[in-house]
Enzyme design. Structure first.
Site, PDB file in Angstrom:
ATOM      1  N   ASP A 146       0.828  -1.204   0.000  1.00 32.67           N
ATOM      2  CA  ASP A 146       0.000   0.000   0.000  1.00 32.67           C
ATOM      3  C   ASP A 146       0.864   1.256   0.000  1.00 32.67           C
ATOM      4  O   ASP A 146       0.507   2.271  -0.597  1.00 32.67           O
ATOM      5  CB  ASP A 146      -0.904  -0.025   1.243  1.00 32.67           C
ATOM      6  CG  ASP A 146      -2.054   0.963   1.171  1.00 32.67           C
ATOM      7  OD1 ASP A 146      -2.126   1.718   0.193  1.00 32.67           O
ATOM      8  OD2 ASP A 146      -2.877   0.977   2.094  1.00 32.67           O
ATOM      9  N   HIS A 193      -5.840   6.459   7.498  1.00 35.42           N
ATOM     10  CA  HIS A 193      -5.001   7.402   6.767  1.00 35.42           C
ATOM     11  C   HIS A 193      -4.954   8.694   7.580  1.00 35.42           C
ATOM     12  O   HIS A 193      -5.913   9.037   8.277  1.00 35.42           O
ATOM     13  CB  HIS A 193      -5.562   7.649   5.371  1.00 35.42           C
ATOM     14  CG  HIS A 193      -5.355   6.498   4.443  1.00 35.42           C
ATOM     15  ND1 HIS A 193      -4.668   6.594   3.255  1.00 35.42           N
ATOM     16  CD2 HIS A 193      -5.735   5.194   4.534  1.00 35.42           C
ATOM     17  CE1 HIS A 193      -4.632   5.417   2.662  1.00 35.42           C
ATOM     18  NE2 HIS A 193      -5.282   4.547   3.422  1.00 35.42           N
ATOM     19  N   CYS A 209      -4.466   5.663  -1.443  1.00 37.37           N
ATOM     20  CA  CYS A 209      -5.151   4.978  -2.539  1.00 37.37           C
ATOM     21  C   CYS A 209      -5.137   5.838  -3.804  1.00 37.37           C
ATOM     22  O   CYS A 209      -5.572   6.986  -3.785  1.00 37.37           O
ATOM     23  CB  CYS A 209      -6.598   4.673  -2.139  1.00 37.37           C
ATOM     24  SG  CYS A 209      -7.520   3.841  -3.454  1.00 37.37           S
ATOM     25  N   ASN A 215      -0.820   6.499   4.604  1.00 36.28           N
ATOM     26  CA  ASN A 215      -1.266   5.764   5.781  1.00 36.28           C
ATOM     27  C   ASN A 215      -0.583   6.332   7.024  1.00 36.28           C
ATOM     28  O   ASN A 215       0.453   6.982   6.936  1.00 36.28           O
ATOM     29  CB  ASN A 215      -0.889   4.289   5.644  1.00 36.28           C
ATOM     30  CG  ASN A 215      -1.533   3.633   4.449  1.00 36.28           C
ATOM     31  OD1 ASN A 215      -2.676   3.216   4.492  1.00 36.28           O
ATOM     32  ND2 ASN A 215      -0.788   3.529   3.362  1.00 36.28           N
TER      33      ASN A 215
END
Length: 305
Positions: free
Chosen positions: A16, A208, A239, A248
């Site tokens: 991610d 986040h 994202c 994050n």
């Protein structure tokens, strides 16, 4: 406060965290980054994803990363569809992660399917993996707010979680995808989920730090009985299909806070910071976590009056 004595960190930086980077990180350096993260004491981690190299070229080396980094620890690989599952089955990794948004609009813009259509497609894949002994993690995107639909009702999140539980999912990662949740909403949702889902299903919080609320939201999660958290070393990530979402919450900031609160993680903060320092030259977004900046003496000193 009724807080746990131990919390589990699921490191998502290698997947991610890097997926949004336009600059390709060399495979050897991704692998070195992962090994340094594991050396800090992390025992659960997202390694990579079997997504289309056309859409996410950063993950085009997934098979090599898995081959070099899969061990006895819990290593997750994101598998968005049947082709991804087939590729996963060809590796030694036995831990799969799927993702579906509560918001139909987000889901359609992300994977060109409604939430229900996504469930219909991945449901048989999850059941097949479970039959073969895989651990399945379901990532529930837009659990609090959607960039297109606004606030998400907690009952809608619960309903989607129940669908995944029925399919056999072992873990549910509840994501504040665009970083709009506040501690009250976090406590409310996780209390609802804890009261209605089987205790055998692992519940994980994924925040986040878009509005600087992530650490406060983690504290609210702890109070609601949650002790598993997705975090990203250096605060990397965000994202690519969620406009305005920043990285994050930083693993090192979460670890520092938890340790200060007397909650053990089994993670060495100095070694974790070494991993962040290693990856810093390869990312374009910059490292803005408090603990890293302090360790690098990059914090701004306040002059004496």
């Amino acid at each position: 406060m009724n807080l746990p004595t131990h919390a589990t960190i699921i490191e998502v930086g290698a997947r991610d965290g890097l997926q949004n980077e336009k600059q390709l990180v060399p495979t050897a350096d991704k692998i070195a980054f992962i090994h340094k993260l594991k050396a800090s004491g992390l025992v659960e981690m997202e390694l990579t994803s079997f997504v289309s190299p056309k859409w996410v070229p950063q993950m085009s080396d997934a098979a090599t990363v898995i081959e070099q980094c899969t061990d006895q620890l819990r290593n997750f690989v994101l598998v968005p569809n049947e082709k991804g599952v087939e590729r996963l089955r060809a590796t030694a990794c036995k831990n799969a992660a799927f993702f579906v948004g509560v918001s139909n609009t987000f889901n359609q813009k992300n994977i060109n399917a409604t939430t229900e259509e996504s469930l219909q497609k991945i449901g048989p894949l999850i059941e097949g993996l479970k039959a073969d002994g895989y651990f399945v993690r379901a990532c529930i995107s837009t659990s609090f707010y959607c960039p297109y639909e606004g606030k998400i009702e907690p009952r809608a999140v619960l309903a989607l979680c129940e669908r995944f539980v029925a399919l056999g999912a072992d873990e549910l990662s509840i994501a504040d995808t665009i970083g709009m949740a506040n501690p009250f909403e976090v406590y409310e949702l996780f209390t609802l989920l804890k009261e209605n889902l089987p205790p055998s299903v692992l519940l994980t919080a994924h925040f986040h730090d878009t509005r600087g609320m992530a650490l406060a939201n983690i504290t609210a999660s702890l109070q609601a009985g949650i002790s598993r958290f997705d975090t990203s070393a250096g605060g990397l990530g965000g994202c690519p299909f969620a406009p305005g979402a920043t990285g994050n919450v930083a693993t090192e900031d979460v670890v520092y806070m938890l340790h200060a609160m007397g909650i053990d993680t089994g993670i060495s903060l100095p070694k974790l910071l070494e991993a962040v320092a290693y990856i810093e030259p390869f990312v374009t977004h910059g490292i803005a976590s408090r603990q890293f900046l302090l360790a690098q003496n990059k914090h701004v000193s306040v002059p004496k009056p």
